[in-house]
Design a protein around this motif. Structure first.
Motif, short mmCIF file in Angstrom:
data_model
loop_
_atom_site.label_atom_id
_atom_site.label_comp_id
_atom_site.label_asym_id
_atom_site.label_seq_id
_atom_site.Cartn_x
_atom_site.Cartn_y
_atom_site.Cartn_z
N SER A 38 0.87 -1.11 -0.10
CA SER A 38 0.23 -0.02 0.00
C SER A 38 0.82 1.12 -0.03
CB SER A 38 -0.97 -0.01 1.31
OG SER A 38 -0.23 -0.05 2.52
N ALA A 39 0.26 2.38 -0.34
CA ALA A 39 1.08 3.58 -0.61
C ALA A 39 -0.08 4.55 -0.57
CB ALA A 39 2.03 3.77 -1.58
N ASP A 41 -1.14 7.42 -3.58
CA ASP A 41 -0.95 8.30 -4.94
C ASP A 41 -0.44 9.74 -4.76
OD1 ASP A 41 -3.21 9.62 -4.70
OD2 ASP A 41 -4.26 8.43 -6.07
N ASN A 74 -2.09 0.82 -10.98
CA ASN A 74 -1.56 1.26 -9.99
C ASN A 74 -0.04 1.69 -10.11
OD1 ASN A 74 -3.63 1.21 -7.94
ND2 ASN A 74 -3.46 -1.03 -8.23
N PHE A 78 2.45 3.81 -7.69
CA PHE A 78 3.82 3.23 -6.73
C PHE A 78 5.12 3.73 -7.10
CE2 PHE A 78 0.37 0.32 -5.45
CZ PHE A 78 0.60 0.21 -3.92
N ARG A 79 5.25 3.90 -8.43
CA ARG A 79 6.41 4.58 -8.83
C ARG A 79 6.78 6.00 -8.09
NH1 ARG A 79 7.71 3.39 -15.21
NH2 ARG A 79 10.00 3.86 -14.27
N ALA A 81 5.37 7.16 -5.43
CA ALA A 81 5.38 7.32 -3.85
C ALA A 81 6.77 7.04 -3.13
CB ALA A 81 4.51 5.92 -3.24
N PHE A 84 6.24 3.01 0.92
CA PHE A 84 5.17 2.09 0.66
C PHE A 84 5.02 0.97 2.00
CE2 PHE A 84 8.53 0.36 -1.80
CZ PHE A 84 8.72 -0.99 -1.42
N ALA A 120 1.79 5.72 4.01
CA ALA A 120 1.30 4.48 3.53
C ALA A 120 0.41 3.74 4.49
CB ALA A 120 2.78 3.60 3.46
N ASN A 134 10.83 3.97 -0.75
CA ASN A 134 10.82 3.49 -2.14
C ASN A 134 12.04 3.72 -2.65
OD1 ASN A 134 10.36 2.66 -4.62
ND2 ASN A 134 8.34 4.01 -4.85
N GLN A 137 14.08 1.09 -8.18
CA GLN A 137 13.11 0.60 -9.29
C GLN A 137 13.66 -0.11 -10.41
OE1 GLN A 137 9.88 3.39 -10.27
NE2 GLN A 137 9.77 3.85 -7.88
N PHE A 146 10.38 -3.30 -7.21
CA PHE A 146 10.64 -2.25 -6.36
C PHE A 146 11.32 -2.84 -5.36
CE2 PHE A 146 6.67 -1.06 -8.44
CZ PHE A 146 6.60 0.30 -8.64
#
Length: 173
Positions: A38-39, A41, A74, A78-79, A81, A84, A120, A134, A137, A146
């Motif tokens: 979870s995070a 946006d 999503n 996530f990129r 955030a 997370f 998060a 985070n 990536q 991630f």
């Protein structure tokens, strides 16, 4: 005495649809835990999804990884955030796993979650939670991997929810 594991069939890799199904079936022989990652946006809305691609990378520094399909709605959230959370689901949380595996506009409706690092969402009743920055990536085929640096974590006493052979499973004592 148990016999060693011998494959019933050995298939060369094929990009054909039947090759994908056969590979998924072979990968399904590996039992995994079930998590909800979870995070927030960029607009501050909670996002989350069921993930079983979670794994440890390193204890020093404390790093974990998980992956997300490049086709996921999503992905952008996530990129972007900064943080997370990996919510490791407990045996009694199959409904949560199923809820977060479906596409829905508000998967968090009716869940009394609390805010973790970077906002998060932390889900109640999990057997463990890892709050991660985070960190990195990395592209990997049709997924983005991630890597998160664990900044805070907690563990409860509940047994974990497992996934094996396309079904949810539970530990037996």
């Amino acid at each position: 005495m148990n016999k060693p594991c011998e494959p019933q069939t050995v298939s060369p890799w094929s990009s054909a649809e039947d090759g994908h199904r056969a590979l998924r079936d072979a990968l399904g022989a590996f039992a995994t835990g079930v998590t909800v990652v979870s995070a927030l946006d960029p607009d501050g809305r909670a996002v989350g999804l069921t993930v079983n691609s979670f794994n440890t990378v390193s204890l020093d520094p404390p790093l974990i990884l998980w992956s997300l399909s490049l086709a996921s709605p999503n992905l952008a959230a996530f990129r972007a955030a900064n943080h997370f959370a990996v919510n490791v689901l407990a045996a009694g949380q199959q409904e949560i796993a199923e809820r977060f595996a479906r596409r829905s506009s508000d998967k968090f409706a009716g869940i009394d979650w609390r805010e973790g690092l970077g906002g998060a969402p932390l889900l109640p009743g999990c057997c463990a939670v890892l709050e991660c920055r985070n960190e990195l990536q990395h592209g990997g085929g049709d997924h983005l991997v991630f890597i998160g640096r664990v900044e805070r974590f907690g563990r409860g006493n509940a047994e974990p929810l497992l996934f094996h052979g396309g079904r949810y499973r539970f530990l037996r004592g």
